[in-house]
Design a protein around this motif. Structure first.
Motif, PDB file in Angstrom:
ATOM      1  N   ALA A  95      -3.851   3.962  -2.794  1.00  0.00           N
ATOM      2  CA  ALA A  95      -3.836   3.306  -1.482  1.00  0.00           C
ATOM      3  C   ALA A  95      -5.208   2.698  -1.176  1.00  0.00           C
ATOM      4  CB  ALA A  95      -3.432   4.300  -0.400  1.00  0.00           C
ATOM      5  N   SER A 108      -5.605  -0.440  -3.150  1.00  0.00           N
ATOM      6  CA  SER A 108      -4.807  -1.508  -2.546  1.00  0.00           C
ATOM      7  C   SER A 108      -5.539  -2.127  -1.356  1.00  0.00           C
ATOM      8  CB  SER A 108      -3.449  -0.960  -2.105  1.00  0.00           C
ATOM      9  OG  SER A 108      -2.710  -1.945  -1.433  1.00  0.00           O
ATOM     10  N   VAL A 109      -6.064  -1.297  -0.499  1.00  0.00           N
ATOM     11  CA  VAL A 109      -6.804  -1.791   0.667  1.00  0.00           C
ATOM     12  C   VAL A 109      -8.051  -2.552   0.222  1.00  0.00           C
ATOM     13  CG1 VAL A 109      -8.129  -1.088   2.701  1.00  0.00           C
ATOM     14  CG2 VAL A 109      -5.902  -0.042   2.244  1.00  0.00           C
ATOM     15  N   THR A 118       0.828  -1.204   0.000  1.00  0.00           N
ATOM     16  CA  THR A 118       0.000   0.000   0.000  1.00  0.00           C
ATOM     17  C   THR A 118       0.865   1.258   0.000  1.00  0.00           C
ATOM     18  OG1 THR A 118      -1.776  -1.201   1.111  1.00  0.00           O
ATOM     19  CG2 THR A 118      -1.850   1.213   1.219  1.00  0.00           C
ATOM     20  N   ALA A 153       1.142   4.058  -2.945  1.00  0.00           N
ATOM     21  CA  ALA A 153       0.909   5.462  -2.618  1.00  0.00           C
ATOM     22  C   ALA A 153       2.104   6.345  -2.982  1.00  0.00           C
ATOM     23  CB  ALA A 153       0.591   5.612  -1.132  1.00  0.00           C
ATOM     24  N   HIS A 204      -7.130  -5.892  -1.276  1.00  0.00           N
ATOM     25  CA  HIS A 204      -6.710  -6.797  -0.208  1.00  0.00           C
ATOM     26  C   HIS A 204      -7.930  -7.367   0.519  1.00  0.00           C
ATOM     27  CE1 HIS A 204      -4.398  -8.441   3.107  1.00  0.00           C
ATOM     28  NE2 HIS A 204      -5.193  -7.792   3.932  1.00  0.00           N
TER      29      HIS A 204
END
Length: 163
Positions: A145, A148-149, A44, A48, A152
């Motif tokens: 970011a 990515s979260v 992440t 970013a 996930h």
């Protein structure tokens, strides 16, 4: 039921079964994702940082750092990320006995991610170069970011369904 010469009461048997279920659920939760938490955070942060780094490389003149410094930052962070990816993949293989594969993920999620995320990260650098406004880079960092979260969490949910 007799265990080692000790007679269990029905309440003790139920408690033992509940403890066993709790241990099983904990083990499933721990194996819910191939990424260790440290690697998820690393990934992440890497995503970013990419727009800012690309922006520094693409800037018409030196922005915050000279262009060669931005290139060195990009090469160093990419090398560290690659090494950490290898460690995370090996950890997954050692823990599960299965190699980490991305081709088993749903195409409806991975194709837009593989097309959209690079476009966002690199496109923001070009928008920064044209406008000179770092807001493009900051927005791309925050969106990257968040993606990515989100990816996930979606992968964890998908993996838990298969366990």
């Amino acid at each position: 039921m007799e265990t080692n010469g000790v007679q269990l009461t029905p309440e003790q048997a139920r408690a033992a079964l509940a403890d066993t279920e709790h241990v099983r659920a904990s083990a499933a939760a721990l194996s819910a994702t191939p990424w260790p938490t440290w690697f998820f955070v690393t990934l992440t942060l890497y995503i970013a940082a990419l727009p800012i780094t690309y922006g520094g490389i693409a800037a018409e003149s030196d922005w915050l750092l000279p262009r060669p410094a931005w290139i060195a930052v990009m090469l160093a962070t990419t090398a560290v990320y690659g090494a950490l990816l290898a460690v995370a993949a090996r950890s997954w293989r050692d823990r599960t006995g299965v190699a980490l594969r991305f081709d088993v993920l749903p195409k409806r999620v991975t194709v837009p991610l593989m097309v959209g995320l690079p476009t966002l990260l690199v496109g923001s650098a070009f928008a920064f170069r044209v406008t000179g406004r770092p807001a493009w880079l900051i927005a791309a960092s925050l969106i990257g970011a968040a993606v990515s979260v989100g990816f996930h969490l979606a992968f964890v949910r998908l993996h838990r369904k298969s366990v």
